[in-house]
Structures are given as C-alpha cells and as structure tokens.
Motif scaffolding. Structure first.
Motif, short mmCIF file in Angstrom:
data_model
loop_
_atom_site.label_atom_id
_atom_site.label_comp_id
_atom_site.label_asym_id
_atom_site.label_seq_id
_atom_site.Cartn_x
_atom_site.Cartn_y
_atom_site.Cartn_z
N GLU A 107 -1.35 -13.55 -17.15
CA GLU A 107 -2.48 -14.13 -18.41
C GLU A 107 -2.81 -13.06 -19.21
N ASN A 108 -3.24 -13.45 -20.48
CA ASN A 108 -3.81 -12.50 -21.49
C ASN A 108 -5.46 -12.25 -21.30
N PHE A 109 -5.86 -11.15 -21.34
CA PHE A 109 -7.24 -11.17 -21.01
C PHE A 109 -7.81 -10.03 -22.33
N ASP A 110 -9.27 -10.27 -22.87
CA ASP A 110 -9.59 -9.37 -23.77
C ASP A 110 -10.35 -8.37 -23.21
N LEU A 111 -10.77 -8.47 -22.04
CA LEU A 111 -11.70 -7.30 -21.55
C LEU A 111 -11.43 -7.48 -19.79
N THR A 112 -11.35 -6.10 -18.96
CA THR A 112 -11.27 -6.01 -17.66
C THR A 112 -12.45 -5.26 -17.12
N LEU A 113 -13.16 -5.89 -16.16
CA LEU A 113 -14.33 -5.31 -15.55
C LEU A 113 -13.54 -4.44 -14.17
N LEU A 114 -13.53 -3.44 -14.14
CA LEU A 114 -12.57 -2.71 -12.94
C LEU A 114 -13.65 -1.72 -12.28
N ASP A 115 -13.80 -2.14 -10.70
CA ASP A 115 -14.42 -1.43 -9.89
C ASP A 115 -13.46 -0.10 -9.82
N ILE A 116 -14.19 1.02 -9.73
CA ILE A 116 -13.37 2.39 -9.26
C ILE A 116 -12.79 2.44 -7.77
N LYS A 117 -13.51 1.74 -7.22
CA LYS A 117 -13.42 1.80 -5.52
C LYS A 117 -12.79 0.47 -5.06
N LEU A 118 -11.41 0.16 -4.78
CA LEU A 118 -10.82 -0.91 -4.25
C LEU A 118 -10.13 -0.48 -3.12
N PRO A 119 -9.89 -1.46 -2.22
CA PRO A 119 -9.45 -1.49 -0.96
C PRO A 119 -7.83 -1.08 -0.91
N ASP A 120 -7.21 -1.47 -1.96
CA ASP A 120 -5.62 -1.09 -1.78
C ASP A 120 -5.15 0.04 -2.79
N ARG A 121 -6.01 0.23 -3.75
CA ARG A 121 -5.60 1.18 -4.68
C ARG A 121 -6.85 1.89 -5.52
N ASP A 122 -6.55 2.98 -5.91
CA ASP A 122 -7.51 3.70 -6.64
C ASP A 122 -7.77 3.13 -7.83
#
Length: 612
Positions: free
Chosen positions: A72-87
């Motif tokens: 899907e298309n998103f205008d903005l992503t709020l991204l946690d810098i600490k994730l369980p599977d990837r940096d």
C-alpha cells in the motif's frame, strides 16, 4: 483537522504506542495502520520497487497501480529505531529505497546525539523521543507532512512550468502544419512517449483521422480512420474524457481487444475540447515493457490539450480569415477586370454608334481590343464571297511583309480561313504543339499564341477578328469572351453599315433601327455581369460569420461606390444611343482640360498585367 485523508504507517514493537498513534491521529482525520515488526511494515510497503521510485523521480509521476499486489501507499511512516527483528535504521534505508517520497519520523527511547545524526543522514525528517505526548506527536506529524506537501506542490509547479512556456508558443502559432508538429513534439517530450499522434474530427462523418504523428509509419497515418465510439481514440472522443491504459483495461472489453492487437503497453488518449465541442484526440503511447503512464501524466496532458484546442481553433480561424481576404481580393480583381472589359465594350459600342465610317470603326475597335488584352498584334478580315477569300481591312502590329501576304487569303490557306468556314472560334496557346501555328509562322512571324473569332450577324459569318502573341502566353477565358463579344459587335456594326448604304426605303430604315436596338440590348446585357459581382461583393460584406474591422468595411464601400459610378457612366453613354438615332443628341459646350480628360481615359482603360 487535515483536509485530506493522508495515510500513516506506525512500525513499533509496542502495541500501546501503535494504539496511541491510531487514536490521536485518527481523531485528526488521518488513516493509520500499524506493524509490530520491521518485516511486517515492509510487507505493507511492498508496492513499489527502487526502479519505479527512480522513474517517478525522473518523470514526476509514479505508475503505482501496476505493481501493487501486496503493498500500500503511505504518506508518512513513524518508525521505532529498536525493533525485535531488524535494526530500525536498516528498515529506514529500505523504505527510502522503495519510495524516496515517503516521509519518515524516527521514534526512540534512546535519544543520543549519535543516533539522531545517523537517522537524519539515512533520510528521516524528524526525531520523536519516548515517552511523547499527543501534542508532541501531532506537532511532529503536521510539521513533516506540511513540509512534504510543500515539496510535492513545488515539484508539481516545476513540472507545469514547461507547459506554460509551451502554451505561449502554441497560442502564437497560426500555421496549422507547424502547430501540429509543435504539438506532437511537445507531447512526446513532456510524457517520454515513443509514439504520439494528433487526430482531428470530421464532424459530418463523425470520423477521426490522423493529422500528424511521430513514431508511426506513413501508411498508418494515411490509412487510419476511426469512427467516434470505436477504438481508444474513438471512445475518448465519444466519452469526452481521457482514457488511461492499462488502468481502464479491466473495465472495458473494447479497450482490452484493442490492446491485444498491438504492442502498446501503456497509452493516454485525451480529447481536444473547445467548450462543448470535440476537435480531435491527442494520443500518446509506450511499448510493452516500458514504465506505464500515471494519472499525473493524464493531468499534465489534459492541461496541454486545453491549450492545443484553443491554438488549433485560432489557427483555423486565421486560415479562414486569410481565405476570406484572398477571396475578397480575387473578387475585387475580377470586378475590376470585368468593368475594364465593359468599359472597352462601351467605348467600342460608342464608336460604332457614333460613326458611319466602317474603316474608322474597324481600326478603332481593333486598337481598343489589343489595348485591353495586352497582346502584340491583331487584324480584321472580311469575307469576300464572290472571290472565296478573306480580305484584310484593318491590322495592328503587323510587319509590312505579313500585311502584304495576308491582304487577300483564300479560304483554305490559314487558321482564320477555318474560323470563317466553321463559324467557330479557334484558340491556340503557346504551350501547345498545334501544327496550325507552324502554318501561320510561315508568314514570317513567330507565333506563340493565336485566337480567331468569327464576325457574325444573324448567324452569318461576315469575317474574322484575329490576335496573336510573339511571346509565350495564354489567353484567359475572359479575354476570349471579350474577343467573341467584340466580334459580335463588329458584325452588328458591319451589318448596320450595309443597311445604312442600302437605306433607300422605310423598311430598310426600320431594320437599321432594329439592329441598333439589338446593339444597345447586347451591350446592356453585358452590364448584368458586374452587377452580379457587386451583389456578391456586398453579400460577402454582410456575412455574419466574419467580423471585418471598420477600415476594411470602408474599403468595401469605397470600392462599391467607385464601381457604381463607373456603371452609371456606362448607362449614360448607352442612353445617348437612342437620342443619336432620333437626332436628339445635343452638344454641351464648355471648357475642357484636355490633360485631365486624357488621364481619366487612361485610368478607365488601364489593365493590370497580373490580370492577364
């Protein structure tokens, strides 16, 4: 609240954070989705590849709908810098590769300067520290999205700037051929299309044909005819709206059938509309395997087509106005030419009516004819039935040797003899290889054009009026008609002379009067032609679909007034003939400026060389 339903993706391993963002942002009108891991978030974003993102950056449009099976298309992503599977920063880099236009805000509870610098270098637009309040969240989201909106608007305006410049060129161009080429070149460059074509609508047949094209063969351009409602262009014209392929293929079987028969991978058809009228369709296409067109391309081409439609109509109106002006000038020239011929006929008629000297009538008439049609030489021969020959009675432009050789010509020895025997005119122009010219050339003259008309009265041939040119030229139909009319008037004059010589009884005098009345009737008949032309001239002036300026209207009226004055003089001269017949013609003696009189006569009979 925001005016548009912008979409936001929250990637965070804490459900409470996602729920907080959904509640706070949802109240403000945003559409929010959440992902608890980096992989889950990337799956939601798997709508575009780096290649397509690069294509959008280059063209100003992204063909999103062709590769959107999962994402899907998103205008903005709020991204946690600490994730369980990837940096988180690794996920940030992947997002930027997939779609450089997606804004990213980093969320972290470890707010060190080193982390902030790395996040900003990787493409993040803002940095949000946990725990954050609703006000801090909204401030960050609104700040980033506003920046993104401004950037997109700036890119859109930059994309439209070339269209504005091109529009200026389109509006200033009035030559249809150059306009169509400029249109195609502009569309091809703007859209990056490999094939473009401009189809114009024949409103009567309801059929589109290619006016010009780039990337298509001459055969296709020449032979393509599309009915309104058929094919891609026909459907666009019928629906009066753009068609974008392949987006609309699934919804229209007719379009699907058209695509399967060609190598077209993507296409745009935009109707050229002027108010509620369809002028044509502008088509652009890319082959299979190329990046497809996007809605932004349709919007851009629609703007361009609006300008093209106005430019095409302006060019059409300009050409129509040019044609109207040329036609008016042609009519003016024709009226002048006809009036000059009528003036010549009137002068001949006046000479015939005012003189009983046949030699004077024939020489004056011949001189006037040569002057009007601007030809080198001419002659008049009368038929001597007893001798079976033509006798030369008047000539102009002859050498002495030729005058002697044609003084008496047997009926079988020349083209003029053929005219006398058949009673039909003969015209031979300088471009022909008629062997009869070589016969006349044998009389020590080089002939490049020849015309002979019979001198007749009551269907009886009395002689021949002939003219010839020593240089290559063609006699126009109007000049031949003038010769024929002159031959007829000479025939009437000769018959009048003969009747005058035999006028010993009243019956003969009555016949003479009848012939004179016939002469007047014939000349009056010649007046009908200029009157008809003047009527056409006035009808053109009164046309409601052409808006002449005031100066042009005054020019029309001055020309009409001038021609009317000339016709009035002709009628006055003709009215003198009955008074002459009854010996009621009086002389009005008054001082006369001979020089002015000569100039007026020369202006009356002057003939422009271009008319011949």
């Amino acid at each position: 609240m925001t005016m548009t339903a912008e979409r936001i993706l929250v990637i965070d391993d804490e459900p409470n954070v996602i729920r907080l963002c959904q509640q706070a942002l949802g109240k403000e009108g945003f559409e929010v989705k959440g992902a608890l891991s980096g992989e889950e978030g990337l799956r939601l974003l798997k709508g575009r590849s780096p290649e397509l993102a690069s294509s959008r950056a280059c063209q100003g449009a992204c063909p999103e709908q062709s590769h959107r099976a999962e994402g899907e298309n998103f205008d903005l992503t709020l991204l946690d810098i600490k994730l369980p599977d990837r940096d988180g920063l690794d996920v940030l880099s992947t997002i930027r590769e997939m779609d450089p236009e997606t804004a990213v805000v980093i969320i972290t509870g470890y707010g060190t300067m080193e982390v902030a610098i790395r996040a900003l270098k990787s493409g993040a637009q803002d940095f949000l520290l946990k725990p954050f309040t609703t006000e801090e969240l909204m401030a960050s989201v609104q700040r980033v999205l506003e920046k993104r909106r401004l950037l997109q608007e700036n890119l859109r305006l930059k994309a439209h700037l070339p269209i504005l410049e091109i529009s200026k060129a389109l509006i200033s161009e009035v030559n249809l051929e150059r306009l169509t080429q400029l249109t195609l070149t502009t569309a091809r460059y703007t859209l990056g299309a490999n094939r473009v074509s401009l189809m114009l609508l024949d409103e009567e047949r309801q059929e589109l044909s290619i006016s010009a094209a780039l990337g298509l063969s001459d055969e296709v351009v020449t032979n393509t005819r599309v009915k309104v409602g058929q094919g891609l262009a026909g459907l666009s014209a019928q629906k009066r709206k753009p068609i974008l392929l392949p987006d609309q293929v699934e919804n229209d079987p007719a379009i699907q059938a058209s695509l399967t028969q060609s190598d077209t991978g993507s296409a745009i058809c935009v109707p050229l509309m002027l108010k509620d009228r369809v002028l044509g369709v502008l088509n652009a296409s890319r082959p299979l395997g190329s990046a497809p067109f996007h809605q932004d391309d349709v919007d851009l081409l629609s703007i361009l087509c609006g300008q093209i439609a106005v430019a095409l109509e302006n060019a059409r109106l300009f050409e129509q106005a040019q044609w109207e002006i040329a036609e008016r000038k042609r009519m003016e020239e024709e009226i002048r030419h006809r009036n000059e011929e009528l003036m010549a006929l009137n002068a001949i008629a006046t000479t015939i009516g005012q003189s009983l000297d046949l030699d004077h009538i024939l020489n004056a008439t011949l001189e006037k004819v040569l002057e009007v049609i601007e030809i080198d030489a001419g002659w008049i021969q009368l038929l001597d039935e007893d001798a079976g020959a033509l006798s030369l009675v008047a000539h102009r432009g002859f050498s002495q040797e030729m005058a002697e050789e044609t003084k008496m010509v047997k009926l079988s020895e020349s083209m003029t003899s053929q005219v006398a025997q058949s009673g039909q005119l003969i015209v031979v122009d300088g471009t022909s290889e008629d062997p009869r010219l070589s016969i006349e050339t044998g009389r020590r003259e080089t002939l490049h054009a020849f015309a002979g008309v019979p001198i007749k009265s009551k269907d009886k041939v009395l002689g021949v009026l002939g003219v010839f040119s020593r240089s290559p030229r063609q006699l126009s139909s109007q000049e031949v008609q003038l010769l024929a009319a002159t031959g007829h008037q000479i025939g009437v004059a000769i018959e009048n002379m003969r009747l005058a010589e035999e006028a010993s009884e009243i019956e003969i005098l009555r016949e003479l009067n009848r012939l004179r009345s016939e002469l007047i009737s014939n000349v009056s008949h010649e007046l009908r032609t200029p009157l008809g032309l003047i009527k056409i001239f006035c009808t053109t002036l009164l046309r409601e679909d052409v808006d002449f300026n005031r100066e042009t209207q005054r020019e029309f009226l001055r020309d009409i007034e001038e021609e009317t004055d000339r016709l009035e003089k002709i009628v006055d001269n003709l009215l003198d003939l009955p008074r002459m017949k009854d010996s009621r013609l009086g002389l009005d003696k008054h001082p006369t400026d001979v020089g002015q009189l000569a100039r007026e006569v020369m202006e009356t009979v002057e003939v422009q060389p271009t008319q011949h």
